[in-house]
Design a protein around this motif. Structure first.
Motif, short mmCIF file in Angstrom:
data_model
loop_
_atom_site.label_atom_id
_atom_site.label_comp_id
_atom_site.label_asym_id
_atom_site.label_seq_id
_atom_site.Cartn_x
_atom_site.Cartn_y
_atom_site.Cartn_z
N ARG A 172 -3.34 10.74 2.36
CA ARG A 172 -4.29 9.63 2.50
C ARG A 172 -3.75 8.56 3.45
O ARG A 172 -2.53 8.41 3.60
N ASP A 210 3.60 1.98 -3.82
CA ASP A 210 2.48 1.88 -4.76
C ASP A 210 2.82 2.40 -6.15
O ASP A 210 1.95 2.74 -6.92
N TYR A 231 -13.70 9.63 5.41
CA TYR A 231 -13.98 8.44 4.60
C TYR A 231 -15.40 8.57 4.03
O TYR A 231 -16.36 8.13 4.65
N THR A 277 -2.90 4.87 4.21
CA THR A 277 -2.55 3.74 3.35
C THR A 277 -2.81 2.39 4.03
O THR A 277 -3.29 1.47 3.38
N PRO A 337 0.80 -1.22 0.00
CA PRO A 337 0.00 0.00 0.00
C PRO A 337 0.84 1.27 0.00
O PRO A 337 0.38 2.31 -0.44
N GLY A 366 -8.19 2.48 5.80
CA GLY A 366 -7.31 2.63 4.65
C GLY A 366 -8.08 3.33 3.54
O GLY A 366 -9.23 3.01 3.28
N GLY A 367 -7.44 4.29 2.89
CA GLY A 367 -8.11 5.02 1.82
C GLY A 367 -8.73 6.32 2.27
O GLY A 367 -9.16 7.12 1.43
#
Lengths: 984, 98
Positions: A924, A853, A958, A926, A850, A906-907
């Motif tokens: 962000r 990347d 999120y 990861t 992650p 995550g994200g």
């Protein structure tokens, strides 16, 4: 059951001994073996078979081949449902279930035919014009209704139950088309000694000869030719096979339909996709008859003249009793004669002022009425034509009729030759496009080259077959072809765009494009054929405009006052006819598309409660059900066990590469950002590789087994890429380095024992080995044997705990795994899965997929110190480019969740406190995990360097779950920053 | 629909190969510090309509990296050679260890 009341009592190429039952829209009907669905429907008097794309106008059967624009049906149900199939190409099968399309509630009564009333809104370009600007919002509202109303058949949603195959075939000479030219070419090429593949889309060979009466000289010629080819060894006859695309390297894409007359052997494929590679190719693809453009020319009962002749002579169906044949050429007269001979009352309306004396005499003999210089301007009738309006020297008159045969001349089928760039050229003398100059290994014959008489096509085919064989070095003397002269006259058609009457005059039946749309396109400046096509959707249906192309060109040429060649032709692209995705996939579906890789311990995992996870092609244990009821409960329990006792992890999926040679150390020094030349024998080192552009490529550990031999591990995901890259550098950049690299990934089973009790477990399992810290320090190597199998123990840690990676010959993997668990059980050893593995490394602050990347640099990941001041390694120069040094570049940080009862994901997108949560934010998240050490969620993130000061706060948003949570920026190492656990 | 005549394995379908990019660009020496040279090597391409030298690796065969001359207009392949052989030619002659 309906009778075959339109069927003649004798003749035709159907087997009257073998009735075939089928249903159409639920009606039980019958035909015969040798019928197509279309011919069987016509025999049963079914004329209305579908509704049109936009206007829902009633449509019937227009052709007798793959050019069919109207009679599209959906075949089969559930997992065998396939929409948009031309009824004219479907070989009738017992139990066939066919349905008409685009109608509701029924074919005969369709509510949406009211779309005809909305026609002013549905003209060319209406999407662009009606719903742009202030009315754009209206589009949002109307789109769903318009999309529902317009369209063809609906695709099925069930998994396809049928099986498909893929094959590769080779030939000296491939001949595409089994008409007179193709048959003649096949005979010549085979006689010359070439290995021939003859491809025919129909289930019978013969092409246009099949439309000749079954007791004619043509039929006799055909029987003899087919018999000869069937007994000829070097000839492969591929019937029911469509050449849908022609590709570079003389490759032809073929799709073969299953032969329904064979009692079906179990498992036979419904379709076979074949890549045929030939040394030379003869195109004998024939020609497609053109429709005429007049008002209501789309009504059921308007049919191509050649199709009517085919239905009569091949299928013994008389599709009408009172027939008008509207033509601009001689060929359609033969249809008129045969129909009259079969008992119909026929009138020929020829656009031309004069016709040949021979035709006139034959017409008189058969009682065919002839009206010269006469055009058809309109037809009437809803579900079937009832009257036609003819306009000639005597003025306009209406005539009763139940069938209108039209022929606007012929268009050579140049699709396949165009696919590989042979540009069509216009020939005035035949009024059509033929292929331009061929490359040396391609040949054309018959009507696709504009050779319309059968006698000439046979001669043409013979020549092409001989030349194609000779190109392959096969030139045994071949006997001259057996002759067949059907006495066709070759007068060019007189092509005119007829003035439209009151009703719509269709150019493209399938896409519902009218002459009015072409006029509109012209008026609005879309004059180029490519623009015309896109503005009106002309030729963009599943039939690719096989019948519409020329009429549209001619209409545009007339509007522009230009010639047809000046107006130009659009580009043909594969596929010639639609190809089922299933055929292209063949057997490569499910796990045959994506094979499964199993580790040597796979069976143990399955037998011991592992929940498995697909990681690339690999199946890996996700978590073990004994650790918890779901993944979230289990991974935390597995983490705790590793930190408190010991865990066992299957790491066999790591890429493993053996690097050997006198220059191996120099090589590693160049491919890793950190140095390896000074690594002592018996020691391992973590290494990071960059790409040439300075971005991190992969990481892993490499161990020096001997002065000139190293053992490299890569991440699971990049194993193949890394090997290929190493080989690339050795082969292309540094051939002077004496190094060999070999994948040994599958030779070794690998497992990691991690946790404070790991050394005690190793002592128990390998009593003869000295695993003391003195003998096997952190990053040390121990090579030995276990029960006769090669054994390597590396003291490496991913989790932050004291840990050992144990490599053993793959065949002994499961055995050693079992032994470790057995010996370790009293010490608390339990297996753990990839979720816990990932969580452990996040807690320790190790980067993985992650973070690596394909966008991050060493500095981004906080690993810049690994390279230090070194130079000369891959990616060294470009990693120092100014853009990578920007202050706001996103760098690795740790995050701690600050809100009780909330979690990081995550994200999630990172914003500063008080910032509006829109756009890309400052970074962000990861990777995240619940940290048993910290008793809250922690995560790794990439965050803009100018705001990433430790101790300050960010907000993680999120949007998928409408979650917002506060987090504190901290060091990414959440556990044991001094590394005491590694040694303790 | 390429078929590549691998010098080790004979004519094979392109499914067996992995594309490896433009072979006409010159890779700087591993210790070349010039960012301009690396920039040209990594990013600058001519994209010709016609013969193009490119790298292919026979991944499911002999694993050799090849230099293939392919016509970008029609995929006709003019030549195939071992990359190692071609790149070795460019090297200064190695002193024999005598």
């Amino acid at each position: 059951m309906s009778s075959n009341h339109k069927r003649l009592s004798m003749d035709g190429r159907i087997d009257r001994e073998q009735p075939v039952e089928f249903t159409f829209d639920g009606r039980e009907l019958a035909g015969y073996r040798g019928d197509t669905l279309a011919s069987a429907l016509l025999a049963n008097g079914v004329t209305l078979v579908g509704r049109s794309f936009k206007y829902h106008r009633p449509r019937g059967i227009f052709s007798a081949g793959p050019e069919e624009p109207n009679a599209l049906v959906t075949l089969g149900t559930a997992g065998r449902r396939e929409p948009n199939l031309p009824a004219t190409t479907l070989e009738l099968e017992d139990g066939m279930v066919a349905e008409s399309q685009n109608r509701w509630p029924s074919l005969a009564f369709d509510v949406q035919s009211a779309n005809g009333l909305l026609a002013p809104f549905l003209s060319a370009g209406f999407y662009y014009k009606t719903f742009m600007g202030p009315t754009r919002r209206a589009w949002m509202f109307y789109e769903q209704f318009i999309r529902k109303a317009a369209g063809l058949g609906r695709a099925g949603t069930d998994p396809d139950l049928d099986r498909y195959d893929i094959s590769h075939a080779f030939a000296d000479v491939a001949i595409i088309g089994g008409g007179p030219a193709g048959l003649s070419a096949a005979r010549a090429a085979a006689a010359a000694g070439a290995r021939v593949a003859l491809i025919e889309q129909d289930f019978l060979l013969g092409g246009q000869l099949l439309a000749e009466p079954s007791d004619s000289a043509a039929a006799a010629w055909l029987r003899q030719a087919v018999a000869e080819l069937e007994s000829s060894k070097p000839v492969t006859l591929m019937k029911r096979t469509t050449a849908f695309g022609s590709y570079d390297g003389n490759v032809i894409g073929l799709v073969e339909q299953r032969d329904p007359t064979n009692p079906q052997p179990a498992g036979e494929a419904r379709q076979t996709f074949t890549m045929l590679r030939a040394r030379s190719i003869v195109f004998a693809t024939g020609a497609i008859e053109r429709p005429m453009v007049f008002s209501n020319n789309d009504r059921p009962g308007v049919m191509l003249a050649s199709a009517a002749r085919t239905y009569l002579n091949r299928f013994a169906v008389l599709p009408g009793k009172k027939i008008i044949v509207a033509t601009n050429n001689d060929a359609a007269w033969r249809t008129a004669f045969d129909l009259a001979d079969a008992g119909a009352e026929v009138t020929v309306a020829d656009l031309r002022a004069a016709s040949s004396a021979a035709l006139a005499a034959e017409a008189a003999r058969l009682g065919v009425a002839v009206r010269a210089a006469t055009r058809i301007v309109d037809v009437r009738g809803g579900h079937a034509v009832r009257r036609a309006t003819l306009n000639g020297p005597d003025g306009q008159s209406e005539t009763a009729c139940d069938l209108v045969c039209v022929s606007g001349g012929w268009s050579p089928t140049v699709h396949l030759t165009s696919h590989v760039g042979v540009k069509p050229q216009y020939r005035d003398d035949i009024g059509g496009f033929v292929p331009g100059a061929f490359p040396a290994d391609r040949f054309g014959a018959g009507s696709m080259m504009g050779t319309y008489s059968t006698a000439d096509a046979i001669g043409d085919g013979h020549r092409a077959g001989t030349d194609a064989a000779s190109f392959c070095g096969k030139s045994a003397p071949a006997p001259s072809p057996s002759k067949l002269d059907l006495g066709e006259t070759a007068a060019a058609p007189l092509y005119e765009v007829l003035p439209a009457g009151r009703g719509k005059a269709f150019v493209d039946f399938q896409m519902d494009v009218t002459t009015g749309d072409v006029e509109l396109a012209h008026r609005e400046g879309y004059e180029s054929v490519e623009h015309l096509k896109r503005y009106t959707t002309l030729g963009m249906g599943t039939d690719q405009g096989k019948t519409s192309n020329f009429a549209a060109l001619a209409a545009m040429a007339a509007l522009r006052n230009a010639t047809i060649p000046e107006t130009g032709a659009t580009t043909f692209r594969p596929p010639y006819t639609p190809v089922a995705i299933g055929a292209l996939a063949g057997r490569a579906i499910g796990h045959h598309f994506k094979p499964i890789r199993r580790t040597p311990m796979h069976d143990w995992h399955m037998a011991n409660g592992a929940e498995m996870l697909e990681v690339g092609l690999w199946m890996r244990p996700y978590f073990y059900r004994q650790s918890g009821s779901d993944v979230n409960e289990a991974y935390v329990a597995e983490m705790r066990n590793v930190r408190q006792a010991a865990g066992l992890m299957d790491i066999s999926t790591l890429g493993k590469i053996d690097v050997q040679g006198p220059d191996a150390a120099i090589f590693l020094d160049r491919i890793y950002a950190n140095g390896f030349a000074k690594l002592p024998v018996g020691r391992a080192r973590y290494g990071v590789m960059l790409r040439d552009d300075g971005i991190v490529f992969d990481d892993g550990t490499t161990t020096r087994l001997a002065e000139n031999r190293f053992f490299m591990t890569t991440s699971t995901a990049k194993a193949a890429d890394v090997l290929s890259r190493l080989e690339f550098l050795l082969d292309t950049a540094w051939p002077d380095l004496r190094v060999a690299v070999t994948s040994v990934s599958d030779e070794w089973a690998a497992m990691s024992v991690a946790g404070p009790k790991s050394r005690a477990i190793l002592s128990a399992v390998f009593p003869a080995l000295d695993v003391s810290d003195a003998a096997l320090a952190h990053m040390g190597l121990l090579e030995s044997e276990w029960e006769g199998h090669a054994l390597r123990i590396l003291r490496l840690s991913y989790s932050g705990e004291r840990a050992y990676e144990i490599y053993v010959g793959a065949t002994a993997g499961e055995q050693l795994w079992g032994r470790l668990l057995e010996a370790g059980r009293p010490l608390g050893l339990k297996p753990y899965g990839v979720e816990a593995l990932g969580a452990l490394r996040v807690e320790k602050g190790h980067v993985a997929g992650p973070e690596i990347d394909g966008r991050t640099t060493l500095d981004d990941l906080g690993l810049g110190r690994m390279a230090g001041k070194r130079t000369g390694f891959v990616g060294d120069v470009l990693r120092r480019r100014p853009a990578f040094q920007a202050l706001d570049r996103q760098r690795l940080v740790g995050l701690e969740c600050l809100e009780e009862g909330k979690r990081l994901r995550g994200g999630a997108i990172l914003f500063l406190p008080g910032e509006k949560p829109y756009g890309h934010g400052r970074g962000r998240v990861t990777s995240v995990t619940f940290s048993p050490e910290r008793d809250h969620y922690v995560g790794l993130a990439l965050l803009a360097g100018d705001v990433a000061s430790e101790g300050s706060e960010v907000v993680a948003v999120y949007p998928m779950k409408a979650e917002t949570v506060r987090a504190r920026i901290v060091s990414p190492v959440f556990l044991d920053p001094q590394g005491e656990r590694l040694h303790g | 629909m390429l078929r590549i005549e691998c010098p080790c394995c004979g004519p094979r379908d392109h499914d067996e190969f992995r594309y490896g990019g433009d072979a006409s660009v010159t890779r700087p020496a591993h210790d070349d510090p010039d960012p301009e040279a690396w920039y040209r090597y990594v990013y600058v391409r001519t994209n010709p309509a016609g013969l193009h030298r490119e790298f292919w690796q026979h991944v499911t065969g002999c694993r050799q990296w090849l230099v293939v001359e392919r016509d970008t207009r029609n995929h006709a392949i003019a030549s195939v050679d071992l990359a190692r052989k071609l790149s070795a030619r460019k090297l200064p002659a190695r002193k024999s260890p005598a």
